[in-house]
Design a protein around this motif. Structure first.
Motif, PDB file in Angstrom:
ATOM      1  N   LYS A 184       1.584   2.847  -7.025  1.00 28.75           N
ATOM      2  CA  LYS A 184       0.539   1.952  -7.500  1.00 28.75           C
ATOM      3  C   LYS A 184       0.734   1.621  -8.982  1.00 28.75           C
ATOM      4  O   LYS A 184       0.007   2.092  -9.871  1.00 28.75           O
ATOM      5  CB  LYS A 184      -0.841   2.572  -7.277  1.00 28.75           C
ATOM      6  N   GLU A 207       0.819  -1.207   0.000  1.00 32.01           N
ATOM      7  CA  GLU A 207       0.000   0.000   0.000  1.00 32.01           C
ATOM      8  C   GLU A 207       0.852   1.256   0.000  1.00 32.01           C
ATOM      9  O   GLU A 207       0.435   2.317  -0.502  1.00 32.01           O
ATOM     10  CB  GLU A 207      -0.940   0.004   1.212  1.00 32.01           C
ATOM     11  N   LEU A 219      -0.156  -3.380  -7.792  1.00 29.75           N
ATOM     12  CA  LEU A 219      -1.583  -3.541  -7.519  1.00 29.75           C
ATOM     13  C   LEU A 219      -1.986  -5.008  -7.537  1.00 29.75           C
ATOM     14  O   LEU A 219      -2.834  -5.440  -6.748  1.00 29.75           O
ATOM     15  CB  LEU A 219      -2.406  -2.755  -8.544  1.00 29.75           C
ATOM     16  N   THR A 220      -1.370  -5.762  -8.434  1.00 25.68           N
ATOM     17  CA  THR A 220      -1.652  -7.198  -8.490  1.00 25.68           C
ATOM     18  C   THR A 220      -1.196  -7.885  -7.201  1.00 25.68           C
ATOM     19  O   THR A 220      -1.925  -8.698  -6.613  1.00 25.68           O
ATOM     20  CB  THR A 220      -0.940  -7.835  -9.695  1.00 25.68           C
ATOM     21  N   HIS A 262      -3.444  -6.936  -4.316  1.00 29.52           N
ATOM     22  CA  HIS A 262      -4.698  -7.697  -4.347  1.00 29.52           C
ATOM     23  C   HIS A 262      -4.469  -9.117  -3.811  1.00 29.52           C
ATOM     24  O   HIS A 262      -5.279  -9.627  -3.015  1.00 29.52           O
ATOM     25  CB  HIS A 262      -5.229  -7.748  -5.794  1.00 29.52           C
ATOM     26  N   GLN A 263      -3.380  -9.748  -4.244  1.00 33.14           N
ATOM     27  CA  GLN A 263      -3.078 -11.107  -3.781  1.00 33.14           C
ATOM     28  C   GLN A 263      -2.840 -11.134  -2.265  1.00 33.14           C
ATOM     29  O   GLN A 263      -3.283 -12.050  -1.573  1.00 33.14           O
ATOM     30  CB  GLN A 263      -1.849 -11.650  -4.528  1.00 33.14           C
ATOM     31  N   ARG A 300      -4.021  -9.045  -0.038  1.00 29.50           N
ATOM     32  CA  ARG A 300      -5.288  -8.837   0.665  1.00 29.50           C
ATOM     33  C   ARG A 300      -6.131 -10.113   0.671  1.00 29.50           C
ATOM     34  O   ARG A 300      -6.799 -10.424   1.670  1.00 29.50           O
ATOM     35  CB  ARG A 300      -6.058  -7.689   0.021  1.00 29.50           C
ATOM     36  N   GLU A 301      -6.100 -10.832  -0.463  1.00 28.84           N
ATOM     37  CA  GLU A 301      -6.838 -12.093  -0.534  1.00 28.84           C
ATOM     38  C   GLU A 301      -6.257 -13.129   0.426  1.00 28.84           C
ATOM     39  O   GLU A 301      -6.992 -13.925   1.026  1.00 28.84           O
ATOM     40  CB  GLU A 301      -6.797 -12.640  -1.973  1.00 28.84           C
TER      41      GLU A 301
END
Length: 257
Positions: free
Chosen positions: A154, A150, A159-160, A163-164, A166-167
């Protein structure tokens, strides 16, 4: 010891977990989640109660042994009056030992064994806290990973990865919150239950002591009536014993060279 304020504060701290800098706001939840003092005190109390009952039994058994040894002493056979006194003592000591054994058995059943059973619950509580702590460490590690991405520029790859991350964080976060919620709800209930659990045990302990010492009052009262008669005071007996001892010291066979 825990208070409602402790748990409210813990809940507030947990609500701050998501987001940058959560580690500095987390604090030491582990110390709030587990009443270590309760476990230590329970084990200490169990150990002290065992020592007390062992000492009680040793005392009454020794008293019976002393009166038994006196009965087998030739001195008693030569003095009927003294023999009668020792026999009364022996009877009293055996009665004392019998009531003492009953008291110890009751304490073992109603106090020591419940303490032991209560102590047996702590290993599972330790494991629950340990598992929560392990999940928390995973949560902190993954949250740190999210924060790192974060803070970066960006770009597409970042960003990829964000996202990973966060998942990957989401199921661990859910698992931690579930474990944490369970402890926050159940630990206070467990801790507060100690009063209702231990109260009957210590009421029984008090009753056992009252019954025992009431019986001892009767036993030694009976013994006093059997052996009590007008005679010398303790001070007079001490002087008489000292006089007899001086006579023995005057004998040539015990004289100093």
């Amino acid at each position: 010891m825990w208070s409602n304020e402790d748990f409210q504060l813990t809940s507030k701290l947990d609500s701050c977990l998501v987001g940058p800098g959560f580690r500095s706001r987390l604090g030491s939840l582990r110390n709030r989640l587990y009443p270590r003092q309760l476990e230590d005190q329970t084990k200490k109390l169990q150990k002290d109660m065992k020592k007390s009952t062992d000492a009680d039994l040793a005392m009454s058994k020794s008293a019976v042994k002393i009166s038994s040894d006196l009965l087998s002493n030739p001195l008693c056979e030569q003095d009927p009056k003294f023999l009668e006194m020792v026999m009364a003592l022996d009877t009293a000591m055996k009665r004392m030992d019998s009531f003492n054994q009953e008291k110890v058995n009751q304490i073992q059943k109603t106090v020591i064994e419940p303490l032991k059973k209560f102590s047996g619950v702590f290993p599972s509580l330790n494991m629950a806290v340990k598992r929560r702590e392990q999940t928390l460490q995973d949560y902190k590690r993954l949250q740190s990973k999210v924060e790192k991405y974060e803070e970066k520029e960006k770009t597409g790859p970042i960003l990829t990865k964000l996202h990973q991350a966060r998942e990957e964080l989401r199921p661990v976060k859910d698992e931690f919150e579930a474990k944490n919620k369970q402890l926050l709800e159940e630990m206070p209930k467990f801790y507060s239950s100690r009063i209702n659990y231990f109260k009957p045990s210590f009421e029984s302990l008090i009753r056992a002591q009252v019954v025992y010492y009431t019986e001892m009052y009767k036993i030694f009262g009976d013994l006093t009536e059997q052996i009590d008669e007008p005679g010398l005071t303790d001070e007079q007996r001490q002087k008489e014993n000292e006089a007899k001892l001086n006579e023995l010291r005057a004998l040539s066979i015990v004289a100093d060279d």
